[in-house]
Design an enzyme around this catalytic site. Structure first.
Site, PDB file in Angstrom:
ATOM      1  N   ARG A  89      11.274   7.185  -3.314  1.00 41.34           N
ATOM      2  CA  ARG A  89      11.570   5.651  -3.205  1.00 41.34           C
ATOM      3  C   ARG A  89      10.526   5.201  -4.398  1.00 41.34           C
ATOM      4  O   ARG A  89       9.424   5.395  -4.175  1.00 41.34           O
ATOM      5  CB  ARG A  89      11.453   5.371  -1.871  1.00 41.34           C
ATOM      6  CG  ARG A  89      11.278   3.904  -1.713  1.00 41.34           C
ATOM      7  CD  ARG A  89      11.164   3.631  -0.265  1.00 41.34           C
ATOM      8  NE  ARG A  89      11.269   1.942  -0.099  1.00 41.34           N
ATOM      9  CZ  ARG A  89      10.158   1.044   0.144  1.00 41.34           C
ATOM     10  NH1 ARG A  89       8.941   1.785   0.319  1.00 41.34           N
ATOM     11  NH2 ARG A  89      10.414  -0.188   0.180  1.00 41.34           N
ATOM     12  N   HIS A 133       9.026  -5.076  -5.270  1.00 44.92           N
ATOM     13  CA  HIS A 133       7.958  -4.797  -4.746  1.00 44.92           C
ATOM     14  C   HIS A 133       6.758  -5.726  -4.984  1.00 44.92           C
ATOM     15  O   HIS A 133       5.771  -5.183  -5.865  1.00 44.92           O
ATOM     16  CB  HIS A 133       7.635  -3.357  -4.675  1.00 44.92           C
ATOM     17  CG  HIS A 133       6.802  -2.743  -3.629  1.00 44.92           C
ATOM     18  ND1 HIS A 133       7.008  -1.744  -2.966  1.00 44.92           N
ATOM     19  CD2 HIS A 133       5.504  -3.280  -3.419  1.00 44.92           C
ATOM     20  CE1 HIS A 133       5.886  -1.217  -2.119  1.00 44.92           C
ATOM     21  NE2 HIS A 133       5.031  -2.134  -2.238  1.00 44.92           N
ATOM     22  N   GLU A 178       8.908  -5.582   1.979  1.00 44.89           N
ATOM     23  CA  GLU A 178       8.096  -6.414   2.959  1.00 44.89           C
ATOM     24  C   GLU A 178       8.118  -7.817   2.414  1.00 44.89           C
ATOM     25  O   GLU A 178       6.824  -7.949   1.904  1.00 44.89           O
ATOM     26  CB  GLU A 178       6.970  -5.727   2.692  1.00 44.89           C
ATOM     27  CG  GLU A 178       6.810  -4.262   3.452  1.00 44.89           C
ATOM     28  CD  GLU A 178       5.189  -3.868   3.453  1.00 44.89           C
ATOM     29  OE1 GLU A 178       4.353  -4.214   3.047  1.00 44.89           O
ATOM     30  OE2 GLU A 178       5.454  -2.410   3.940  1.00 44.89           O
ATOM     31  N   ASN A 308       8.881  -0.281   7.693  1.00 41.99           N
ATOM     32  CA  ASN A 308       7.447   0.166   7.124  1.00 41.99           C
ATOM     33  C   ASN A 308       6.569  -0.048   8.206  1.00 41.99           C
ATOM     34  O   ASN A 308       6.650  -1.031   8.989  1.00 41.99           O
ATOM     35  CB  ASN A 308       6.986  -0.417   6.014  1.00 41.99           C
ATOM     36  CG  ASN A 308       7.941  -0.143   4.838  1.00 41.99           C
ATOM     37  OD1 ASN A 308       8.589   0.418   4.729  1.00 41.99           O
ATOM     38  ND2 ASN A 308       7.396  -1.011   3.461  1.00 41.99           N
ATOM     39  N   TYR A 310       2.684   0.749  10.000  1.00 42.45           N
ATOM     40  CA  TYR A 310       1.200   1.462   9.922  1.00 42.45           C
ATOM     41  C   TYR A 310       0.386   1.357  11.097  1.00 42.45           C
ATOM     42  O   TYR A 310      -0.285   2.195  11.571  1.00 42.45           O
ATOM     43  CB  TYR A 310       0.547   0.669   8.602  1.00 42.45           C
ATOM     44  CG  TYR A 310       0.933   1.046   7.416  1.00 42.45           C
ATOM     45  CD1 TYR A 310       0.574   2.387   6.570  1.00 42.45           C
ATOM     46  CD2 TYR A 310       2.090   0.164   6.870  1.00 42.45           C
ATOM     47  CE1 TYR A 310       1.133   2.449   5.449  1.00 42.45           C
ATOM     48  CE2 TYR A 310       2.632   0.652   5.547  1.00 42.45           C
ATOM     49  CZ  TYR A 310       2.310   1.822   4.788  1.00 42.45           C
ATOM     50  OH  TYR A 310       2.940   2.084   3.686  1.00 42.45           O
ATOM     51  N   GLU A 383       8.298   3.331   4.796  1.00 38.55           N
ATOM     52  CA  GLU A 383       6.939   3.697   4.436  1.00 38.55           C
ATOM     53  C   GLU A 383       6.152   4.212   5.717  1.00 38.55           C
ATOM     54  O   GLU A 383       6.566   3.421   6.875  1.00 38.55           O
ATOM     55  CB  GLU A 383       6.027   2.475   3.873  1.00 38.55           C
ATOM     56  CG  GLU A 383       6.412   2.113   2.517  1.00 38.55           C
ATOM     57  CD  GLU A 383       5.637   1.069   2.049  1.00 38.55           C
ATOM     58  OE1 GLU A 383       4.625   0.798   2.575  1.00 38.55           O
ATOM     59  OE2 GLU A 383       6.260   0.189   1.142  1.00 38.55           O
TER      60      GLU A 383
HETATM   61  O1  IFM Z   1       0.429  -0.187  -0.300  1.00 32.89           O
HETATM   62  C1  IFM Z   1       1.034  -0.694   0.352  1.00 32.89           C
HETATM   63  C2  IFM Z   1       2.627  -1.048   0.025  1.00 32.89           C
HETATM   64  O2  IFM Z   1       2.750  -1.527  -1.276  1.00 32.89           O
HETATM   65  C3  IFM Z   1       3.613  -1.921   0.864  1.00 32.89           C
HETATM   66  N1  IFM Z   1       3.283  -1.528   2.158  1.00 32.89           N
HETATM   67  C4  IFM Z   1       1.911  -1.179   2.623  1.00 32.89           C
HETATM   68  C5  IFM Z   1       1.146  -0.094   1.752  1.00 32.89           C
HETATM   69  C6  IFM Z   1      -0.436   0.119   2.156  1.00 32.89           C
HETATM   70  O3  IFM Z   1      -0.754  -1.025   2.225  1.00 32.89           O
END
Ligand code: IFM
Length: 482
Positions: A89, A133, A178, A308, A310, A383
């Site tokens: 990707r 992006h 995002e 995505n 985290y 992600e």
């Molecule tokens: O590096 C970023 C990415 O560009 C977008 N999502 C989160 C990642 C980590 O912060």
């Protein structure tokens, strides 16, 4: 043209297995890895301008050279092949292919993406292209940027150019990555380019990003073969109230509205949530902002939703001083437009180098909640990953057990979500390479592959080898097999 394999879900064979055909990939983004900022006709994007503005990015780092992927993409694809990746990707730099954000495309810019996708296909790796992006051509920002409606139309034109140029070889397209960050960090807190801090502009940007997405899906559909798939990638916040008090529940509702439903509402359901519009009515006139027909455009059907994830977002009713733990960088201006009095908390004290709490259950909950609310919509984790303070040992190795543990726990969460009925078709590790981590510059390393920026040497970390094993087996290691 290769479409991403999307067999309907099947019950995993063993307790550690993923469904047959599950897509295993890794992700990057143009400004974070390409470099070659002024080559072959590329002009500055908002991130070039922002990173060259003193004080905006740690250590004054810029994406001028980054991981030099523009010149080293062949070696990088060879690396991906060695790791057994099924998909890559990447994102396209808008100002590389259409430097002013309008008018005809620059062939030299398009050629880079043609070469990259050909190289991937040759290696048996499925290309997955993201159109945007975060790197808006600077000229479009000078004309008003995303708060201006015209930017959505310029984005659709660019989507048409890309659909025509790569539609014969890219089978899965993502319009925006995002958009929350583009709108709320770019125009709200100002920690991202273009660095504006205007709550009304933030909401206008969010709507025009949504509109740009819908128009781009239409432009892609008109130019892609019927087998091609379209998607959007959202960084959905897995929002949790700190306590079960009504005040904290209200804080969670507000953040869910301005963090998630401002996108999922119009894109997936064709409506802006009433509570979001009520919370922000003092900032924008929604009736003036949203034109007749916009919601039908924005809610054009997509084939896949990219997710995505985290860390979770834990909130309480507060006094307006508590955005420091929201995970989105320090600013005197809250990105949480209309919700400035909410406080943010860490979910636990197991933190990555970004100070983000490690909480794989958040990913499970996000996926299963989406499966419950939108059961017909295939999902992909586009992600997931973690930054840690990696270093090269005297033996030339990068041993990163914390990243392996992070990936293992999060992949187990994905596997559990699939087993419990979520239609998750794939997983993309963030990131293939260490890269330019936006306002943190090169100080944070998310890669499965270490990049020595002084030589551009690549060293696959232990986690890359571990991930290659997962891909090979289509399963997590069983206990004792790590
Ligand atoms: O590096 C970023 C990415 O560009 C977008 N999502 C989160 C990642 C980590 O912060």
């Amino acid at each position: 043209m290769t479409a991403v394999r999307t067999e309907t879900k099947a019950e995993p064979a063993a307790a550690t297995s993923f469904p047959p055909g599950f897509v295993w990939g890794a992700a990057t983004a143009a400004y974070q890895v390409e470099g070659a900022a002024a080559e072959d006709g590329r002009t500055p994007s908002i991130w070039d301008t922002f990173s060259h503005t003193p004080g905006k990015v740690r250590n004054g780092d810029t994406g001028d050279i980054a991981a030099d992927h523009y010149h080293r993409y062949r070696d990088d694809v060879a690396l991906m092949k060695d790791l057994g990746l099924g998909a890559y990707r990447f994102s396209i730099s808008w100002s590389r292919v259409q430097p002013t954000g309008r008018g005809p495309a620059v062939e030299r810019g398009l050629d880079f993406y043609r070469r990259l996708t050909d190289e991937l296909l040759e290696a048996g790796i499925t290309p997955v292209a993201t159109l945007y992006h975060w790197d808006l051509p600077q000229e479009l920002e000078d004309a008003g940027g995303w708060p201006q409606r015209d930017t959505a139309h310029r984005f659709a034109d660019y989507a048409e150019i890309m659909g025509r140029a790569l539609g014969d070889r890219v089978g899965l397209w993502t319009t925006l990555n995002e958009p929350w960050c583009s709108a709320f960090l770019g125009y709200g807190s100002g920690v991202h380019a273009p660095g504006r801090t205007d709550p009304a502009a933030t909401l206008r940007a969010a709507h025009h990003l949504n509109l740009g997405h819908g128009l781009a899906v239409g432009a892609l559909r008109a130019n892609l073969p019927a087998s091609a798939q379209t998607s959007i990638t959202l960084n959905l916040h897995q929002v949790r109230p700190l306590t079960d008090s009504p005040e904290d529940a209200e804080a969670a509702r507000r953040i869910d509205a301005v963090g998630n439903r401002v996108f999922t509402g119009p894109v997936l359901d064709g409506v802006y949530p009433d509570d979001l519009m009520a919370d922000t009515a003092h900032l924008v006139d929604w009736a003036e902002l949203v034109h007749d027909g916009d919601l039908a455009e924005i809610s054009r059907p997509i084939d896949v939703l990219g997710v995505n994830y985290y860390a979770p977002t834990v909130v309480s009713a507060g006094d307006g001083t508590g955005t420091k733990n929201d995970g989105h960088g320090a600013s005197d201006h809250s990105p949480w437009t209309g919700s400035d009095h909410v406080d943010f908390h860490l979910a636990n004290d197991q933190l990555t180098a970004m100070n983000w709490a490690i909480d794989p259950d958040g990913l499970y909950t996000l996926l299963t909640d989406l499966a419950a609310s939108h059961p017909q919509l295939p999902l992909m984790v586009t992600e997931n990953g973690a930054a840690f303070d990696d270093y090269v040992s005297p033996e030339g190795l990068v041993n990163d057990p914390q990243r392996i543990a992070y990936l293992h726990a999060h992949l187990e969460a994905v596997r559990r979500a699939v087993a419990d009925g979520a239609d998750v078709r794939g997983y993309f590790l963030w990131s293939l390479l260490d890269n330019f981590e936006w306002s943190y510059g090169y100080s944070k390393r998310f890669g499965a592959v270490y990049v020595d920026y002084s030589t551009q040497r690549r060293i696959p970390k232990e986690s890359a080898h571990w991930y290659a094993g997962v891909i090979r087996r289509n399963a997590l290691p069983a206990a004792g097999q790590e």
